[in-house]
Design an enzyme around this catalytic site. Structure first.
Site, PDB file in Angstrom:
ATOM      1  N   PHE A 139       0.843  -1.200   0.000  1.00 43.72           N
ATOM      2  CA  PHE A 139       0.000   0.000   0.000  1.00 43.72           C
ATOM      3  C   PHE A 139       0.871   1.240   0.000  1.00 43.72           C
ATOM      4  O   PHE A 139       2.049   1.203   0.357  1.00 43.72           O
ATOM      5  CB  PHE A 139      -0.943   0.011   1.210  1.00 43.72           C
ATOM      6  CG  PHE A 139      -0.243  -0.005   2.545  1.00 43.72           C
ATOM      7  CD1 PHE A 139       0.114   1.170   3.187  1.00 43.72           C
ATOM      8  CD2 PHE A 139       0.069  -1.211   3.160  1.00 43.72           C
ATOM      9  CE1 PHE A 139       0.758   1.156   4.416  1.00 43.72           C
ATOM     10  CE2 PHE A 139       0.708  -1.239   4.391  1.00 43.72           C
ATOM     11  CZ  PHE A 139       1.049  -0.058   5.019  1.00 43.72           C
ATOM     12  N   CYS A 140       0.290   2.350  -0.435  1.00 44.69           N
ATOM     13  CA  CYS A 140       0.936   3.663  -0.338  1.00 44.69           C
ATOM     14  C   CYS A 140      -0.072   4.611   0.291  1.00 44.69           C
ATOM     15  O   CYS A 140      -0.875   4.188   1.128  1.00 44.69           O
ATOM     16  CB  CYS A 140       1.459   4.139  -1.690  1.00 44.69           C
ATOM     17  SG  CYS A 140       0.221   4.264  -3.006  1.00 44.69           S
ATOM     18  N   TRP A 141      -0.067   5.878  -0.061  1.00 42.60           N
ATOM     19  CA  TRP A 141      -0.939   6.837   0.609  1.00 42.60           C
ATOM     20  C   TRP A 141      -2.401   6.667   0.194  1.00 42.60           C
ATOM     21  O   TRP A 141      -3.290   6.505   1.031  1.00 42.60           O
ATOM     22  CB  TRP A 141      -0.465   8.263   0.341  1.00 42.60           C
ATOM     23  CG  TRP A 141      -1.431   9.341   0.766  1.00 42.60           C
ATOM     24  CD1 TRP A 141      -1.892  10.367   0.012  1.00 42.60           C
ATOM     25  CD2 TRP A 141      -2.062   9.490   2.048  1.00 42.60           C
ATOM     26  NE1 TRP A 141      -2.777  11.149   0.726  1.00 42.60           N
ATOM     27  CE2 TRP A 141      -2.891  10.634   1.979  1.00 42.60           C
ATOM     28  CE3 TRP A 141      -2.014   8.773   3.235  1.00 42.60           C
ATOM     29  CZ2 TRP A 141      -3.665  11.066   3.036  1.00 42.60           C
ATOM     30  CZ3 TRP A 141      -2.787   9.202   4.307  1.00 42.60           C
ATOM     31  CH2 TRP A 141      -3.592  10.345   4.215  1.00 42.60           C
TER      32      TRP A 141
END
Length: 347
Positions: free
Chosen positions: A93-95
């Site tokens: 995941f990222c932001w």
């Protein structure tokens, strides 16, 4: 091809067995807030992320993406190698579930490494955390350890946990001991990190009949306890621990070890200096300069912390109070064990 999953799907996968969450954002973003238990394998480090962001704003998206691809290509072997060491199912995941996690997932898929991707990224996780706390649903009653500063409440809470009793350590989640000196030697949490850790703890403990906690203020360092938990704390069973002041001084010195970072203690003292009578403040400052930390601690207890504690404890309206007067922390803990059977936990 990788598959996007929702927060609910991710939590269900985690409940079935070991599952690794990988945050591919920069180390600075990871440190600020992430999903508890995650590891950080960044697509870009802090400097690279800043460079690409500047290019995006000042030159344009295409140039920024080309530079990002160049940077990522150079570190690709190390990036893949880090993922190959993970032996469990994994989710990246990222932001916001955007370009970084999509790029990472695509490259991993091409290399034969299966992963899922969290739709919405950390932002969706944060929305879930806020929603969970807004439910204000935590059935267990609180049994609250109270006492003057230095009474060994944290030590007793840890002893209870070691013996299998359900405990919730707000100070540990906050990375702060709760006093003006409380962050020395620790890494304080911000509110996002605290909330995330707290939601996991509430889920872990929600089926218990009661939970032991410390008698904290609502604000702990940089973070605030949710109001519904603070209200539950105020109405819980109150255990009041009384130790001799000399023993409390020794406990504080053992915990804080002020001789290891005297300048931090001087800085913290200056924050509260004006709240003390001038002669006492002057004496504390002189003792700090000479490294006489036992004298400093005793004066702070007598003229600052004890009066503040007496004022706050008088505000509590809980119906059940149990008094424990002991010689030291071990004695207090043994007395508490003897009292547990007799405690009437509110239903």
């Amino acid at each position: 091809m990788f598959r996007d999953v929702t927060i609910d799907e991710l939590l269900a996968m985690q409940a079935k067995g070991p599952h690794t969450f990988i945050d591919v954002r920069s180390p600075r973003e990871f440190k600020e807030a992430t999903i508890p238990g995650s590891i950080n394998i960044p697509v870009f480090d802090d400097a690279e992320r800043t460079e690409i962001g500047t290019l995006y704003k000042q030159v344009g998206q295409d140039v920024a993406m080309d530079r990002g691809l160049e940077i990522f290509s150079n570190k690709l072997p190390d990036f893949i190698r880090a993922f190959k060491q993970i032996e469990t199912p994994m989710t990246v995941f990222c932001w916001r579930g955007g370009m970084r996690s999509k790029t990472a997932s695509t490259v991993l898929d091409l290399m034969g490494i299966h992963t899922t991707r969290l739709a919405g990224g950390v932002r969706s996780f944060r929305q879930w955390v806020v929603h969970e706390l807004e439910q204000q649903d935590f059935p267990p009653a609180f049994i609250v350890l109270n006492g003057y500063t230095g009474s060994g409440k944290t030590t007793i809470l840890k002893k209870l946990a070691d013996q299998g009793f359900p405990t919730l350590d707000f100070e540990n989640l906050a990375g702060h001991r709760g006093s003006i000196f409380g962050q020395i030697g620790l890494e304080p949490s911000n509110q996002k990190k605290f909330d995330s850790l707290l939601v996991y703890e509430l889920e872990r403990l929600r089926r218990e009949p009661y939970v032991f906690i410390e008698g904290e203020s609502r604000r702990i360092g940089k973070v605030s306890m949710p109001q519904f938990l603070f209200d539950k704390k105020e109405s819980g069973v109150q255990i009041n621990i009384h130790l001799p002041i000399e023993e409390r001084v020794n406990n504080i010195l053992d915990d804080y070890e002020p001789w290891k970072s005297p300048e931090h203690f001087k800085d913290a003292f200056h924050i509260i200096q004006k709240r003390l009578h001038t002669p006492i403040a002057k004496q504390i400052e002189e003792n700090l300069a000479m490294g006489e930390f036992a004298s400093v601690t005793k004066l702070l207890l007598e003229y600052y912390y004890d009066p503040r504690y007496e004022h706050s404890s008088n505000q509590n309206t809980a119906s059940e109070h149990i008094q424990i007067t002991a010689n030291n922390v071990d004695d207090a803990f043994q007395q508490l064990l003897q009292n547990i059977v007799a405690i009437k936990v509110p239903q």
